[in-house]
Motif scaffolding. Structure first.
Motif, PDB file in Angstrom:
ATOM      1  N   ASP A  11       1.165   1.311  -6.006  1.00  0.00           N
ATOM      2  CA  ASP A  11       2.096   1.838  -5.020  1.00  0.00           C
ATOM      3  C   ASP A  11       1.430   1.864  -3.643  1.00  0.00           C
ATOM      4  O   ASP A  11       0.573   2.695  -3.385  1.00  0.00           O
ATOM      5  CB  ASP A  11       2.516   3.261  -5.436  1.00  0.00           C
ATOM      6  N   PRO A  12       1.826   0.937  -2.767  1.00  0.00           N
ATOM      7  CA  PRO A  12       1.110   0.829  -1.491  1.00  0.00           C
ATOM      8  C   PRO A  12       1.250   2.065  -0.608  1.00  0.00           C
ATOM      9  O   PRO A  12       0.347   2.369   0.157  1.00  0.00           O
ATOM     10  CB  PRO A  12       1.727  -0.396  -0.817  1.00  0.00           C
ATOM     11  N   LEU A  13       2.352   2.790  -0.725  1.00  0.00           N
ATOM     12  CA  LEU A  13       2.488   3.962   0.153  1.00  0.00           C
ATOM     13  C   LEU A  13       1.543   5.088  -0.274  1.00  0.00           C
ATOM     14  O   LEU A  13       0.812   5.642   0.535  1.00  0.00           O
ATOM     15  CB  LEU A  13       3.932   4.473   0.187  1.00  0.00           C
ATOM     16  N   SER A  14       1.540   5.380  -1.572  1.00  0.00           N
ATOM     17  CA  SER A  14       0.704   6.508  -1.967  1.00  0.00           C
ATOM     18  C   SER A  14      -0.772   6.123  -2.038  1.00  0.00           C
ATOM     19  O   SER A  14      -1.628   6.986  -2.111  1.00  0.00           O
ATOM     20  CB  SER A  14       1.174   7.087  -3.305  1.00  0.00           C
ATOM     21  N   ARG A  72       2.628  -2.585   4.009  1.00  0.00           N
ATOM     22  CA  ARG A  72       1.640  -1.671   3.447  1.00  0.00           C
ATOM     23  C   ARG A  72       0.802  -2.385   2.394  1.00  0.00           C
ATOM     24  O   ARG A  72      -0.416  -2.243   2.354  1.00  0.00           O
ATOM     25  CB  ARG A  72       2.336  -0.482   2.787  1.00  0.00           C
ATOM     26  N   GLN A  73       1.481  -3.166   1.519  1.00  0.00           N
ATOM     27  CA  GLN A  73       0.726  -3.848   0.471  1.00  0.00           C
ATOM     28  C   GLN A  73      -0.195  -4.888   1.099  1.00  0.00           C
ATOM     29  O   GLN A  73      -1.321  -5.070   0.649  1.00  0.00           O
ATOM     30  CB  GLN A  73       1.688  -4.481  -0.541  1.00  0.00           C
ATOM     31  N   ARG A  74       0.255  -5.544   2.170  1.00  0.00           N
ATOM     32  CA  ARG A  74      -0.621  -6.478   2.885  1.00  0.00           C
ATOM     33  C   ARG A  74      -1.835  -5.747   3.435  1.00  0.00           C
ATOM     34  O   ARG A  74      -2.959  -6.236   3.361  1.00  0.00           O
ATOM     35  CB  ARG A  74       0.133  -7.133   4.044  1.00  0.00           C
ATOM     36  N   ALA A  75      -1.574  -4.564   4.004  1.00  0.00           N
ATOM     37  CA  ALA A  75      -2.679  -3.786   4.572  1.00  0.00           C
ATOM     38  C   ALA A  75      -3.678  -3.403   3.475  1.00  0.00           C
ATOM     39  O   ALA A  75      -4.892  -3.505   3.662  1.00  0.00           O
ATOM     40  CB  ALA A  75      -2.143  -2.531   5.258  1.00  0.00           C
TER      41      ALA A  75
END
Lengths: 336, 310
Positions: A98-101, A160-163
């Motif tokens: 989960d890229p956000l968390s 976010r996932q790229r980051a």
């Protein structure tokens, strides 16, 4: 010699007053530099625990890890906390689901990238922020300089996932573990992220362990696939072999339960009956036996061993007493 | 990357921004606060008293320490200077101007409240971070100590600590009130630190080999501070009341030349039947200030609580 050699890796969760639970049971596989290896299975089959054990991220208390995981000849499981911490991020990278968390909500993207660079590559803050902008650009984030000062909630899911991938790749690890990196994303973004991972792995010769329950992801990316069930590898094959001729009834069931665009309308999906909790322990037979359409009497009496496939040629291993016949597999392929 | 995927990214980003229009958590909370009448009332009261405390040396018509109406005090007949020209609230038991004393008293009260809260917060931050970050036996030892302190009623503990000092003054009051607040902050911080310790982004940071120190101070602590900050505004009100209570009980500054509301209240109780105004003004001020801080704290808590967002 392979870059990562996992031999007989077992993880047992042991809580006082409770029965110990074997999450990973004698898992072995190799990862060569530049190779992409898939770990596939349902939720709870031990995919994530395997990766966390390799990364040394499991809790110390109540967890027993045995077996061996050699990275470039070094035994990871016997390294001290400090030595392991120095390797994480530098030699071994990880991308989470989960890229956000997985991003710190109160720290800017820039700081989260530079933190790793300063830690492992001894860069000054200035050098690090130049490098960070380049990294973000490399993973396809437009206007990277502006993004560096932004916070995770200001980015879209794909960004976010790229980051996160940029952060994981910041120190050019030789092995990247991606734990369901596309599960939290919608399909168009999934495709972009997978393409990005494939590009990066090819360009930098990074070895990639792809953990997923999505056979579509496996089909697109992995060179070799390990199918896990209840903590053990039940089938290993190259990706084309696996999709063309699935031999283990579990693999076969997984493939049959995917909806297909070219199937006739109204045709019912064929799910695998039961759930992972309907297992019998591996010690008394094949854990999949209660759900298996091919189960024989032997299946609940003798634990099948991981052996080369007796019928189909090729570098593949199988843990089954009564595998799906290649012919019927092929027939069903044509029928569906 | 092609320009097409860039466009897709830009679009999905716009969608992601839709609900919160690209503002930080603090800015979003501020936007909700600005429209909240409870917060407006609370902050207005607090602001008013802060301004009053700062300007009180200039606003006070007389010196609060000089009994200039002393000749009107007749102790035998329980006579105290009434309201008169130049003294809109009259005088106190020894003939000092009551209005000036109430005004200057705001300084002491706010000072005690703010300092006690800050000291309690600092102590709580140290203990809570220690317990939450280290875990194991450190956590157990710290938290059991905190439990012991929490098991004693707050005011009782403050009174006991205040009574330890042979010569009480305003700083012993501050210390007594602060120590009582330490376990509250420590427990609160430790709880949210524990939640952070098992969060995905801390796991991700560990997977990057980030040092323990920066995991604690950069990744765990800043994310755990929200509830602690809210608690601090609520504690301000409690601290003011408890400090007043200590002074009232005679554990405060014995030198009454520097007025303090709790102390004024304590001295007024002998004459409360005949001259209730001596108790009314300081008591009213304590109530209003405490209410202001409480309203502010409650609305802040609501604004920062993700569950109460509409």
């Amino acid at each position: 010699m392979a870059l990562l050699e996992v031999r007989d890796l077992s993880v047992v969760f042991q809580r006082r007053g409770e029965r110990p639970f074997t999450a990973v049971d004698g898992v072995s596989f190799d990862v060569e530099p530049g190779q992409t290896v898939g770990l596939v299975g349902e939720s709870g089959c031990g995919k994530s625990v395997t990766s966390l054990a390799i990364m040394g991220l499991l809790a110390k208390r109540g967890v027993k890890i045995s077996g061996s995981a050699k990275f470039d000849g070094t035994e990871l499981l016997s390294l001290s906390d400090r030595q392991m911490r120095d390797r994480r991020g530098r030699d071994l990278g990880m991308v989470f689901q989960d890229p956000l968390s997985s991003l710190n909500p109160v720290v800017s993207i820039g700081l989260q990238v530079t933190e790793v660079l300063e830690r492992h590559r001894d860069m000054s803050r200035k050098q690090a922020s130049v490098e960070a902008a380049e990294l973000l650009e490399k993973v396809g984030i437009p206007d990277p300089k502006r993004r560096l000062s932004e916070y995770p909630h200001q980015l879209s899911g794909g960004m976010r996932q790229r980051a996160l991938i940029a952060i994981a790749l910041a120190c050019r690890p030789r092995l990247l573990i991606a734990d369901e990196p596309t599960t939290a994303l919608d399909v168009t973004i999934q495709a972009q992220i997978l393409a990005l991972l494939a590009d990066l792995v090819r360009d930098t010769e990074t070895a990639l362990i792809m953990i997923t329950h999505d056979l579509g992801v496996v089909a697109g990316l992995c060179d070799e696939v390990n199918v896990l069930y209840a903590g053990r590898v039940v089938e290993r094959a190259g990706r084309h072999d696996l999709f063309r001729v699935p031999r283990h009834p579990y693999t076969h069931g997984l493939l049959a339960s995917i909806p297909r665009l070219d199937a006739p309308r109204g045709e019912r999906l064929s799910p695998i009956k039961g759930s992972v909790s309907d297992n019998i322990p591996w010690t008394t037979g094949c854990a999949f036996a209660p759900r298996c359409p091919n189960a024989l009497d032997t299946c609940v009496q003798v634990t099948p061993a991981m052996e080369p496939d007796p019928v189909v040629a090729g570098p593949r291993l199988l843990r089954c007493h009564n595998p799906v016949e290649p012919a019927t597999a092929a027939e069903q392929e044509i029928m569906s | 990357m092609s320009t097409r995927t860039d466009k897709i990214d830009a679009l999905s980003e716009q969608a992601a921004r839709g609900d919160d229009a690209g503002v930080s958590l603090a800015a979003a909370a501020w936007r909700r606060l600005r429209r909240n009448p409870v917060f407006l009332v609370g902050s207005t009261i607090v602001l008013l008293f802060v301004v009053l405390a700062i300007l009180s040396p200039f606003l006070a018509p007389h010196d609060p320490a000089v009994p200039m109406l002393g000749d009107q005090v007749v102790r035998a007949r329980n006579q105290i200077p009434p309201v008169q020209e130049g003294h809109p609230l009259g005088g106190d038991q020894v003939g000092r101007d009551l209005l000036s004393r109430v005004l200057i008293g705001s300084q002491q009260t706010l000072l005690v409240g703010v300092l006690a809260t800050l000291i309690g917060l600092a102590g709580g931050l140290v203990l809570g971070t220690l317990a939450g970050a280290m875990g194991g036996w450190v956590d157990t030892v710290v938290m059991r100590a905190v439990d012991v302190m929490l098991s004693i009623p707050g005011l009782l503990l403050a009174v006991s600590i205040g009574a330890l000092f042979a010569r009480p003054n305003q700083y012993t009051v501050i210390l007594a009130v602060a120590v009582v607040q330490i376990p509250v902050f420590a427990r609160l911080l430790r709880g949210s630190m524990l939640a952070q310790r098992h969060s995905d982004h801390v796991l991700a940071a560990r997977a990057l080999g980030v040092r323990q120190r920066s995991i604690v101070f950069r990744h765990m602590l800043p994310n755990s501070l929200g509830p602690v900050i809210v608690q601090a505004t609520l504690v301000l009100a409690i601290a003011i009341i408890e400090a007043a209570a200590l002074s009232f009980l005679g554990l405060g500054n014995p030198d009454d030349r520097l007025p303090e509301w709790g102390q004024m209240l304590g001295q007024a109780q002998n004459v409360i039947d005949s001259h209730p105004q001596l108790a009314f003004w300081p008591a009213g001020c304590i109530i209003v200030v405490a209410l202001g801080f409480t309203l502010m704290g409650e609305s802040l808590r609501e604004a920062l609580d993700p569950k109460s967002r509409r």
